[in-house]
Design an enzyme around this catalytic site. Structure first.
Site, PDB file in Angstrom:
ATOM      1  N   LYS A 127       1.200  -0.675   0.423  1.00  0.00           N
ATOM      2  CA  LYS A 127       0.287   0.171  -0.077  1.00  0.00           C
ATOM      3  C   LYS A 127       1.230   1.196  -0.023  1.00  0.00           C
ATOM      4  CE  LYS A 127      -4.555  -1.692   2.561  1.00  0.00           C
ATOM      5  NZ  LYS A 127      -5.071  -2.319   3.331  1.00  0.00           N
ATOM      6  N   TYR A 169     -12.574  -1.744  -2.981  1.00  0.00           N
ATOM      7  CA  TYR A 169     -12.955  -1.406  -1.894  1.00  0.00           C
ATOM      8  C   TYR A 169     -14.558  -1.437  -1.954  1.00  0.00           C
ATOM      9  CZ  TYR A 169      -8.515  -1.944   0.152  1.00  0.00           C
ATOM     10  OH  TYR A 169      -7.191  -2.368   0.965  1.00  0.00           O
ATOM     11  N   PHE A 223     -15.289   4.412   7.065  1.00  0.00           N
ATOM     12  CA  PHE A 223     -13.557   4.912   6.608  1.00  0.00           C
ATOM     13  C   PHE A 223     -13.425   4.551   4.842  1.00  0.00           C
ATOM     14  CE2 PHE A 223     -14.131  -0.317   7.857  1.00  0.00           C
ATOM     15  CZ  PHE A 223     -13.975  -0.932   6.728  1.00  0.00           C
ATOM     16  N   ARG A 270      -2.536 -14.265   4.360  1.00  0.00           N
ATOM     17  CA  ARG A 270      -2.901 -13.666   5.341  1.00  0.00           C
ATOM     18  C   ARG A 270      -2.113 -13.318   6.249  1.00  0.00           C
ATOM     19  NH1 ARG A 270      -7.314  -9.442   4.261  1.00  0.00           N
ATOM     20  NH2 ARG A 270      -7.922 -10.074   6.690  1.00  0.00           N
ATOM     21  N   THR A 302      -5.733  -6.360  10.913  1.00  0.00           N
ATOM     22  CA  THR A 302      -5.950  -5.311   9.894  1.00  0.00           C
ATOM     23  C   THR A 302      -5.009  -4.267  10.707  1.00  0.00           C
ATOM     24  OG1 THR A 302      -7.174  -6.360   8.697  1.00  0.00           O
ATOM     25  CG2 THR A 302      -8.075  -3.968   8.930  1.00  0.00           C
ATOM     26  N   ARG A 333       2.533  -6.670   9.268  1.00  0.00           N
ATOM     27  CA  ARG A 333       2.066  -4.964   9.766  1.00  0.00           C
ATOM     28  C   ARG A 333       2.421  -4.709  10.841  1.00  0.00           C
ATOM     29  NH1 ARG A 333      -4.329  -6.755   7.113  1.00  0.00           N
ATOM     30  NH2 ARG A 333      -4.905  -5.549   5.680  1.00  0.00           N
ATOM     31  N   ASN A 347      -1.817  -0.118   7.373  1.00  0.00           N
ATOM     32  CA  ASN A 347      -0.925  -1.017   7.466  1.00  0.00           C
ATOM     33  C   ASN A 347      -0.803  -1.585   5.944  1.00  0.00           C
ATOM     34  OD1 ASN A 347      -3.256  -1.324   5.305  1.00  0.00           O
ATOM     35  ND2 ASN A 347      -4.683  -2.950   7.182  1.00  0.00           N
ATOM     36  N   HIS A 360      -1.768  -5.408   1.526  1.00  0.00           N
ATOM     37  CA  HIS A 360      -3.224  -6.097   1.580  1.00  0.00           C
ATOM     38  C   HIS A 360      -3.772  -7.625   0.552  1.00  0.00           C
ATOM     39  CE1 HIS A 360      -7.579  -6.606  -0.164  1.00  0.00           C
ATOM     40  NE2 HIS A 360      -7.186  -6.907  -1.396  1.00  0.00           N
ATOM     41  N   GLU A 380      -9.445 -10.409  -7.648  1.00  0.00           N
ATOM     42  CA  GLU A 380      -8.984  -9.042  -7.918  1.00  0.00           C
ATOM     43  C   GLU A 380      -7.811  -9.456  -7.784  1.00  0.00           C
ATOM     44  OE1 GLU A 380     -10.044  -7.801  -2.558  1.00  0.00           O
ATOM     45  OE2 GLU A 380      -7.847  -9.158  -3.411  1.00  0.00           O
TER      46      GLU A 380
HETATM   47  O1  CDP Z   1      -7.622  -5.491   4.452  1.00  0.00           O
HETATM   48  P1  CDP Z   1      -8.491  -6.285   5.312  1.00  0.00           P
HETATM   49  O2  CDP Z   1      -8.639  -7.801   5.032  1.00  0.00           O
HETATM   50  O3  CDP Z   1      -6.986  -6.942   7.063  1.00  0.00           O
HETATM   51  O4  CDP Z   1      -8.892  -5.993   6.314  1.00  0.00           O
HETATM   52  P2  CDP Z   1     -10.687  -5.064   5.751  1.00  0.00           P
HETATM   53  O5  CDP Z   1     -11.760  -4.847   6.815  1.00  0.00           O
HETATM   54  O6  CDP Z   1     -11.379  -5.782   4.721  1.00  0.00           O
HETATM   55  O7  CDP Z   1     -10.684  -3.614   5.719  1.00  0.00           O
HETATM   56  C1  CDP Z   1      -9.806  -3.203   4.146  1.00  0.00           C
HETATM   57  C2  CDP Z   1      -9.038  -1.979   4.514  1.00  0.00           C
HETATM   58  O8  CDP Z   1      -9.563  -1.027   5.329  1.00  0.00           O
HETATM   59  C3  CDP Z   1      -8.120  -2.294   5.572  1.00  0.00           C
HETATM   60  O9  CDP Z   1      -6.786  -2.634   5.162  1.00  0.00           O
HETATM   61  C4  CDP Z   1      -7.469  -0.627   5.826  1.00  0.00           C
HETATM   62  O10 CDP Z   1      -6.416  -0.343   5.351  1.00  0.00           O
HETATM   63  C5  CDP Z   1      -8.528  -0.093   6.025  1.00  0.00           C
HETATM   64  N1  CDP Z   1      -9.639   0.644   7.621  1.00  0.00           N
HETATM   65  C6  CDP Z   1     -10.017   0.853   7.614  1.00  0.00           C
HETATM   66  O11 CDP Z   1      -8.882   2.158   7.430  1.00  0.00           O
HETATM   67  N2  CDP Z   1     -10.604   1.319   8.817  1.00  0.00           N
HETATM   68  C7  CDP Z   1     -10.953   0.433   9.702  1.00  0.00           C
HETATM   69  N3  CDP Z   1     -11.720   0.510  11.173  1.00  0.00           N
HETATM   70  C8  CDP Z   1     -10.794  -0.975   9.112  1.00  0.00           C
HETATM   71  C9  CDP Z   1     -10.116  -1.580   7.496  1.00  0.00           C
HETATM   72 MG    MG Z   2     -10.107  -7.709   3.617  1.00  0.00          MG
END
Ligand code: CDP
Ligand code: MG
Length: 140
Positions: free
Chosen positions: A11, A51, A59, A87, A93, A104, A114, A117, A128
């Site tokens: 990222k 997304y 967010f 993962r 996350t 991370r 973070n 992805h 994707e």
């Molecule tokens: O990336 P991951 O699958 O672990 O998390 P997600 O729940 O699919 O969220 C996608 C992305 O959104 C995260 O990797 C963060 O960059 C962002 N995010 C955020 O800004 N604030 C949150 N509360 C949760 C996620």
């Molecule tokens: Mg995700």
């Protein structure tokens, strides 16, 4: 275990801090193979589409702004159990909750910034990879 493909993004926060090589080293040291890779900068439509599943989340707007704030490195990774293994290598996350030894934990700045992805399942992995790569770019 089947050989799988998954999709990865280094990222903008990590690219900006010069961490491409460190993160790719963690990826390849884990046994994942890079099938395709490129550096790119997403435009808003591309990031919103990527997304889309999160578009109702509070967010979403900030997440899209962040993902288009600078270049990213996208890759298609391949290996046994690649989706789950990547993962695990990324960690939680929220970097504050990520286990030691994960990308991370090492490099994430915040729940948003973070560092990486990774696809969360076989269907998203397929979608994707196809969202960023043509078949003839998966040369590895
Ligand atoms: O990336 P991951 O699958 O672990 O998390 P997600 O729940 O699919 O969220 C996608 C992305 O959104 C995260 O990797 C963060 O960059 C962002 N995010 C955020 O800004 N604030 C949150 N509360 C949760 C996620
Ligand atoms: Mg995700």
């Amino acid at each position: 275990m089947a050989i799988e493909r998954t999709f990865s993004i280094i990222k903008p926060d990590a690219v900006e801090r010069g961490l491409i090589a460190e993160i790719l080293k963690m990826i390849t040291d884990s046994g994942l193979k890079i099938k395709g890779m490129k550096m790119m900068r997403m435009d808003r439509a591309k990031a919103e589409g990527f997304y889309a599943v999160h578009k109702e989340r509070p967010f979403f707007g900030e997440l899209v702004d962040y993902m288009i704030s600078g270049p990213v490195v996208v890759s298609c990774l391949e290996g046994e159990n690649a989706i789950e293994n990547y993962r695990k290598l990324m960690g939680a996350t929220n970097p504050a909750q990520a286990e030691e030894g994960t990308i991370r934990a090492a490099y994430g700045m915040s729940i948003q910034n973070n560092a990486c992805h990774g696809s969360d399942g076989p269907d998203t992995a397929r979608t994707e990879v196809a969202y960023f790569f043509n078949d003839d770019e998966l040369v590895g």
